[in-house]
Enzyme design. Structure first.
Site, PDB file in Angstrom:
ATOM      1  CG  ASN A  22      -0.395   0.689   2.414  1.00 60.60           C
ATOM      2  OD1 ASN A  22      -0.485   1.906   2.557  1.00 60.60           O
ATOM      3  ND2 ASN A  22       0.244  -0.081   3.300  1.00 60.60           N
ATOM      4  CG  PHE A  57      -0.614   9.179   7.060  1.00 62.46           C
ATOM      5  CD1 PHE A  57      -0.511   7.821   7.329  1.00 62.46           C
ATOM      6  CD2 PHE A  57       0.335  10.040   7.630  1.00 62.46           C
ATOM      7  CE1 PHE A  57       0.506   7.316   8.119  1.00 62.46           C
ATOM      8  CE2 PHE A  57       1.359   9.541   8.426  1.00 62.46           C
ATOM      9  CZ  PHE A  57       1.449   8.177   8.669  1.00 62.46           C
ATOM     10  CB  SER A  89       3.637   5.788   7.332  1.00 64.01           C
ATOM     11  OG  SER A  89       3.253   5.760   5.970  1.00 64.01           O
ATOM     12  CG  ASN A 110       3.073   4.602   1.772  1.00 65.96           C
ATOM     13  OD1 ASN A 110       3.869   4.262   0.915  1.00 65.96           O
ATOM     14  ND2 ASN A 110       2.346   3.737   2.464  1.00 65.96           N
ATOM     15  CB  THR A 111       4.127  10.510   5.236  1.00 64.05           C
ATOM     16  OG1 THR A 111       2.746  10.146   5.178  1.00 64.05           O
ATOM     17  CG2 THR A 111       4.232  11.992   5.559  1.00 64.05           C
ATOM     18  CE  LYS A 129       2.498   0.160  12.937  1.00 67.70           C
ATOM     19  NZ  LYS A 129       1.096  -0.043  12.565  1.00 67.70           N
ATOM     20  CG  ASN A 147       4.143   1.169   9.539  1.00 64.21           C
ATOM     21  OD1 ASN A 147       3.496   0.741   8.582  1.00 64.21           O
ATOM     22  ND2 ASN A 147       3.823   2.277  10.167  1.00 64.21           N
TER      23      ASN A 147
HETATM   24  C1  LIG Z   1      -3.488  -0.808   3.607  1.00 62.41           C
HETATM   25  C2  LIG Z   1      -2.692  -0.587   4.854  1.00 62.41           C
HETATM   26  C3  LIG Z   1      -2.742   0.642   5.502  1.00 62.41           C
HETATM   27  C4  LIG Z   1      -1.994   0.877   6.649  1.00 62.41           C
HETATM   28  N1  LIG Z   1      -2.097   2.077   7.281  1.00 62.41           N
HETATM   29  C5  LIG Z   1      -1.418   2.279   8.437  1.00 62.41           C
HETATM   30  C6  LIG Z   1      -1.563   3.492   9.147  1.00 62.41           C
HETATM   31  O1  LIG Z   1      -2.314   4.393   8.757  1.00 62.41           O
HETATM   32  N2  LIG Z   1      -0.847   3.652  10.278  1.00 62.41           N
HETATM   33  C7  LIG Z   1       0.002   2.686  10.764  1.00 62.41           C
HETATM   34  O2  LIG Z   1       0.614   2.873  11.816  1.00 62.41           O
HETATM   35  N3  LIG Z   1       0.131   1.507  10.122  1.00 62.41           N
HETATM   36  C8  LIG Z   1      -0.552   1.292   8.984  1.00 62.41           C
HETATM   37  N4  LIG Z   1      -0.421   0.099   8.334  1.00 62.41           N
HETATM   38  C9  LIG Z   1       0.542  -0.911   8.857  1.00 62.41           C
HETATM   39  C10 LIG Z   1      -0.135  -1.967   9.715  1.00 62.41           C
HETATM   40  O3  LIG Z   1      -0.716  -1.412  10.869  1.00 62.41           O
HETATM   41  C11 LIG Z   1       0.904  -3.027  10.147  1.00 62.41           C
HETATM   42  O4  LIG Z   1       1.888  -2.405  10.953  1.00 62.41           O
HETATM   43  C12 LIG Z   1       1.606  -3.688   8.961  1.00 62.41           C
HETATM   44  O5  LIG Z   1       0.711  -3.890   7.902  1.00 62.41           O
HETATM   45  C13 LIG Z   1       2.222  -5.040   9.338  1.00 62.41           C
HETATM   46  O6  LIG Z   1       1.247  -5.914   9.850  1.00 62.41           O
HETATM   47  P1  LIG Z   1       0.480  -7.030   8.953  1.00 62.41           P
HETATM   48  O7  LIG Z   1       1.542  -7.843   8.269  1.00 62.41           O
HETATM   49  O8  LIG Z   1      -0.347  -7.808   9.939  1.00 62.41           O
HETATM   50  O9  LIG Z   1      -0.337  -6.287   7.962  1.00 62.41           O
HETATM   51  C14 LIG Z   1      -1.156  -0.154   7.170  1.00 62.41           C
HETATM   52  C15 LIG Z   1      -1.107  -1.392   6.519  1.00 62.41           C
HETATM   53  C16 LIG Z   1      -1.860  -1.627   5.382  1.00 62.41           C
HETATM   54  C17 LIG Z   1      -1.793  -2.963   4.705  1.00 62.41           C
END
Ligand SMILES: Cc1cc2nc3c(=O)[nH]c(=O)nc-3n(C[C@H](O)[C@H](O)[C@H](O)COP(=O)(O)O)c2cc1C
Length: 342
Positions: free
Chosen positions: A110, A114, A174, A176-177, A216, A245
């Site tokens: 992704n 934000f 993140s 992406n910022t 985080k 993350n």
């Molecule tokens: C589509 C998407 C959007 C995410 N948006 C955020 C976010 O806004 N803030 C954040 O701290 N982590 C965000 N994450 C990261 C997740 O909270 C998590 O840390 C990361 O995906 C690893 O865990 P997973 O393998 O269980 O997905 C996002 C992940 C995905 C897939």
């Protein structure tokens, strides 16, 4: 049942299916239906940071960015729910497409950036929710706030969410910022943590309650960098670390459709990287700060591995997309089956 729902959801574009999921989970939550659709996880309460978690398996940030479906996710069995990342002002995020499923790898890429409706909208949603359990609110900065002024955005969000959160997560990871991840290192990190800690003290006095602060972090750090972060968090008196993350790495998805899309990779391919960060943190922290582990939990046993690596709680995002609510129960069972620590 989720297998059927997944077949339908996966026919839609990832983003449409995401929006539909939030709508359905939210509607089910308002009607009090979600608990009837899936078997509740075993009771496994955990006390941590002065909070009582119904079980150690939480919803990771980013799925419910605006807090639209808090009751719904809680009813599915999560022991705690983290909403956000929220920014001071609403912002649209990156242009679409920005969300990609890689089912062969149980992964997601992704670059949402934000996208959210801003902190005031989120607070209205929190106030409308009935949920009484542990609610984390994850805060970030607007994309057009210069990174040198990022602290202003975090403090603004912290002021606003403080009274409404069980804990607050400061998202500096993140991918992406632009520039955000630079806040994880050296003086930038120390200055941010110091500002947060001072404000947390002021807010504790003002509200008569101390709301824990979690940071985080990203999985894309060397062991030395991870140790430095751990030391800075202890020194600054932070309350928890969330690891991790998404990753900028592409191991495990090379050659797959969407495998070279830009953004953060999550799901199975980030699992080991993320667990390694938990191990390095745990060795350095030696229990001084709790670790919340997230990254690549797609089966119950992976949650057990995170706890065995030194985490006290886990969170799930991508695994929930691929496996649905049954994974929550599986993860709780796997953790319950571990030998007791200490
Ligand atoms: C589509 C998407 C959007 C995410 N948006 C955020 C976010 O806004 N803030 C954040 O701290 N982590 C965000 N994450 C990261 C997740 O909270 C998590 O840390 C990361 O995906 C690893 O865990 P997973 O393998 O269980 O997905 C996002 C992940 C995905 C897939």
């Amino acid at each position: 049942m989720y297998t059927l729902a997944r077949q339908l959801l996966f026919k839609l574009s990832p983003e449409t299916s995401h929006e539909l999921t939030i709508d359905l989970v939210g509607a089910g939550g308002r009607l009090g239906l979600n608990g009837l659709l899936c078997k509740a996880p075993a009771s496994l309460p955990v006390k941590l940071m002065g909070l009582e978690f119904a079980n150690p398996v939480g919803l990771a940030a980013g799925l419910d960015k605006n807090g639209d479906a808090i009751d719904g996710f809680a009813q599915l069995g999560f022991g705690f729910v983290e909403i956000g990342t929220v920014t001071p002002r609403p912002q649209p995020g990156n242009p679409k497409p920005r969300l990609f499923r890689l089912p062969e790898a149980e992964a997601i890429i992704n670059r949402m950036g934000f996208n959210n409706l801003g902190v005031d909208h989120l607070l209205a949603r929190v106030q409308a929710a009935k949920y009484q359990g542990v609610l984390g609110i994850n805060i970030g900065k607007n994309f057009d706030t210069p990174v040198e002024r990022a602290v202003d955005d975090y403090l603004l969000c912290l002021d606003k969410v403080y009274a409404h959160a069980s804990y607050v997560t400061v998202n500096v990871s993140s991918p992406n910022t632009p520039g955000l991840r630079s806040l994880q290192f050296g003086d930038s990190l120390k200055q941010l943590l110091e500002a947060l800690r001072l404000r947390q003290e002021d807010l504790t006095r003002e509200h008569g309650k101390r709301v824990p602060l979690a940071i985080k972090i990203a999985p894309d750090m060397s062991d030395e960098e991870t140790v430095e972060v751990a030391r800075a968090l202890v020194e600054a008196g932070m309350d928890a670390v969330i690891a991790t993350n998404t990753t900028l790495g592409r191991e495990g998805v090379q050659g797959l459709e969407f495998g070279d899309e830009a953004g953060g990779l999550s799901g199975a391919p980030v699992r080991d990287k993320s667990t390694h960060i938990v191990e390095v943190l745990a060795a350095e922290l030696a229990g001084r700060l709790p670790i919340i582990a997230v990254g690549g939990i797609t089966e119950g046993k992976h949650a057990g591995e995170k706890i065995a690596a030194g985490a006290s709680l886990v969170q799930i995002y991508s695994g929930f997309i691929y496996r649905g609510p049954a994974l929550i129960r599986e993860a709780v069972d796997a953790i319950a089956g571990l030998p007791r620590k200490g």
